[in-house]
Design a protein around this motif. Structure first.
Motif, PDB file in Angstrom:
ATOM      1  N   THR A  21      -7.566 -61.776 -46.994  1.00  0.00           N
ATOM      2  CA  THR A  21      -6.622 -60.455 -47.078  1.00  0.00           C
ATOM      3  C   THR A  21      -5.204 -60.685 -47.247  1.00  0.00           C
ATOM      4  O   THR A  21      -4.416 -60.082 -48.221  1.00  0.00           O
ATOM      5  CB  THR A  21      -6.992 -59.600 -46.040  1.00  0.00           C
ATOM      6  N   ILE A  22      -4.792 -61.662 -46.578  1.00  0.00           N
ATOM      7  CA  ILE A  22      -3.344 -62.005 -46.378  1.00  0.00           C
ATOM      8  C   ILE A  22      -3.061 -62.490 -47.777  1.00  0.00           C
ATOM      9  O   ILE A  22      -2.074 -62.308 -48.227  1.00  0.00           O
ATOM     10  CB  ILE A  22      -2.971 -62.899 -45.051  1.00  0.00           C
ATOM     11  N   VAL A  23      -3.588 -63.541 -48.180  1.00  0.00           N
ATOM     12  CA  VAL A  23      -3.479 -64.236 -49.487  1.00  0.00           C
ATOM     13  C   VAL A  23      -3.530 -63.067 -50.456  1.00  0.00           C
ATOM     14  O   VAL A  23      -2.219 -63.136 -51.420  1.00  0.00           O
ATOM     15  CB  VAL A  23      -4.287 -65.196 -49.747  1.00  0.00           C
ATOM     16  N   GLY A  24      -4.224 -62.121 -50.598  1.00  0.00           N
ATOM     17  CA  GLY A  24      -4.354 -61.234 -51.799  1.00  0.00           C
ATOM     18  C   GLY A  24      -3.071 -60.207 -51.420  1.00  0.00           C
ATOM     19  O   GLY A  24      -2.432 -60.053 -52.655  1.00  0.00           O
ATOM     20  N   LYS A  25      -2.318 -60.030 -50.311  1.00  0.00           N
ATOM     21  CA  LYS A  25      -1.314 -59.058 -50.402  1.00  0.00           C
ATOM     22  C   LYS A  25      -0.152 -60.088 -50.525  1.00  0.00           C
ATOM     23  O   LYS A  25       0.882 -59.295 -51.353  1.00  0.00           O
ATOM     24  CB  LYS A  25      -0.976 -58.775 -48.841  1.00  0.00           C
ATOM     25  N   LEU A  26      -0.063 -61.173 -50.283  1.00  0.00           N
ATOM     26  CA  LEU A  26       0.964 -61.954 -50.425  1.00  0.00           C
ATOM     27  C   LEU A  26       1.253 -62.356 -52.202  1.00  0.00           C
ATOM     28  O   LEU A  26       2.231 -62.450 -52.900  1.00  0.00           O
ATOM     29  CB  LEU A  26       1.044 -63.292 -49.939  1.00  0.00           C
ATOM     30  N   GLU A  27       0.111 -62.585 -52.619  1.00  0.00           N
ATOM     31  CA  GLU A  27       0.055 -62.668 -54.115  1.00  0.00           C
ATOM     32  C   GLU A  27       0.346 -61.325 -54.939  1.00  0.00           C
ATOM     33  O   GLU A  27       0.764 -61.674 -56.197  1.00  0.00           O
ATOM     34  CB  GLU A  27      -1.446 -63.271 -54.292  1.00  0.00           C
ATOM     35  N   GLU A  35       7.789 -58.557 -43.648  1.00  0.00           N
ATOM     36  CA  GLU A  35       6.425 -58.453 -43.625  1.00  0.00           C
ATOM     37  C   GLU A  35       5.753 -59.864 -44.230  1.00  0.00           C
ATOM     38  O   GLU A  35       4.718 -60.254 -43.686  1.00  0.00           O
ATOM     39  CB  GLU A  35       5.704 -57.287 -44.221  1.00  0.00           C
ATOM     40  N   SER A  36       6.347 -60.367 -45.463  1.00  0.00           N
ATOM     41  CA  SER A  36       6.006 -61.539 -45.904  1.00  0.00           C
ATOM     42  C   SER A  36       5.914 -62.693 -44.979  1.00  0.00           C
ATOM     43  O   SER A  36       4.905 -63.415 -44.859  1.00  0.00           O
ATOM     44  CB  SER A  36       6.470 -61.717 -47.435  1.00  0.00           C
ATOM     45  N   ILE A  37       7.077 -62.807 -44.343  1.00  0.00           N
ATOM     46  CA  ILE A  37       7.268 -63.893 -43.503  1.00  0.00           C
ATOM     47  C   ILE A  37       6.154 -63.830 -42.351  1.00  0.00           C
ATOM     48  O   ILE A  37       5.496 -64.835 -41.718  1.00  0.00           O
ATOM     49  CB  ILE A  37       8.526 -63.829 -42.923  1.00  0.00           C
ATOM     50  N   THR A  38       5.804 -62.680 -41.792  1.00  0.00           N
ATOM     51  CA  THR A  38       4.998 -62.262 -40.580  1.00  0.00           C
ATOM     52  C   THR A  38       3.567 -62.720 -41.175  1.00  0.00           C
ATOM     53  O   THR A  38       2.889 -63.547 -40.591  1.00  0.00           O
ATOM     54  CB  THR A  38       5.319 -60.909 -40.068  1.00  0.00           C
ATOM     55  N   LEU A  39       3.265 -62.204 -42.239  1.00  0.00           N
ATOM     56  CA  LEU A  39       1.972 -62.406 -42.801  1.00  0.00           C
ATOM     57  C   LEU A  39       1.783 -63.890 -43.165  1.00  0.00           C
ATOM     58  O   LEU A  39       0.701 -64.614 -42.949  1.00  0.00           O
ATOM     59  CB  LEU A  39       1.818 -61.607 -44.367  1.00  0.00           C
ATOM     60  N   TYR A  40       2.857 -64.692 -43.623  1.00  0.00           N
ATOM     61  CA  TYR A  40       2.679 -66.162 -44.073  1.00  0.00           C
ATOM     62  C   TYR A  40       2.441 -66.911 -42.616  1.00  0.00           C
ATOM     63  O   TYR A  40       1.429 -67.620 -42.723  1.00  0.00           O
ATOM     64  CB  TYR A  40       3.893 -66.546 -44.860  1.00  0.00           C
ATOM     65  N   ALA A  41       3.004 -66.662 -41.666  1.00  0.00           N
ATOM     66  CA  ALA A  41       3.010 -67.259 -40.259  1.00  0.00           C
ATOM     67  C   ALA A  41       1.569 -66.944 -39.703  1.00  0.00           C
ATOM     68  O   ALA A  41       0.706 -67.873 -39.099  1.00  0.00           O
ATOM     69  CB  ALA A  41       3.993 -66.715 -39.159  1.00  0.00           C
TER      70      ALA A  41
END
Length: 81
Positions: A21-27, A35-41
């Motif tokens: 799910t996180i990869v999908g959001k970031l892509e 939020e991207s930094i938080t999701l990446y971590a």
């Protein structure tokens, strides 16, 4: 985003699903920078959890060895071939 479950309590399947799910959001590219930094971590922590669970499972997989009579004689690690 503070409502994340503790990574160390997640099953492999739940950790992998959340990571996907996180990869999908970031892509998708539509996530604000903070939020991207938080999701990446979070993604890094989930990846580490999945890696640890896979290594643990691999260590427990054993191959049954057979004796001369064809009966199970014990086990050896799968990598012990």
């Amino acid at each position: 985003m503070a409502d994340f479950a503790d990574v160390s309590t997640l099953s492999f399947e739940k950790a992998l699903a959340e990571l996907e799910t996180i990869v999908g959001k970031l892509e998708g590219g539509n996530v604000p920078l903070e939020e991207s930094i938080t999701l990446y971590a979070r993604g890094e922590a989930l990846k580490a959890r999945c890696d640890a669970l896979l290594k643990d499972a691999e260590a427990r997989v054993e191959k049954i060895t057979l004796g001369a009579d064809g009966r199970p004689a014990g086990t050896v690690p799968l990598d012990g071939e």
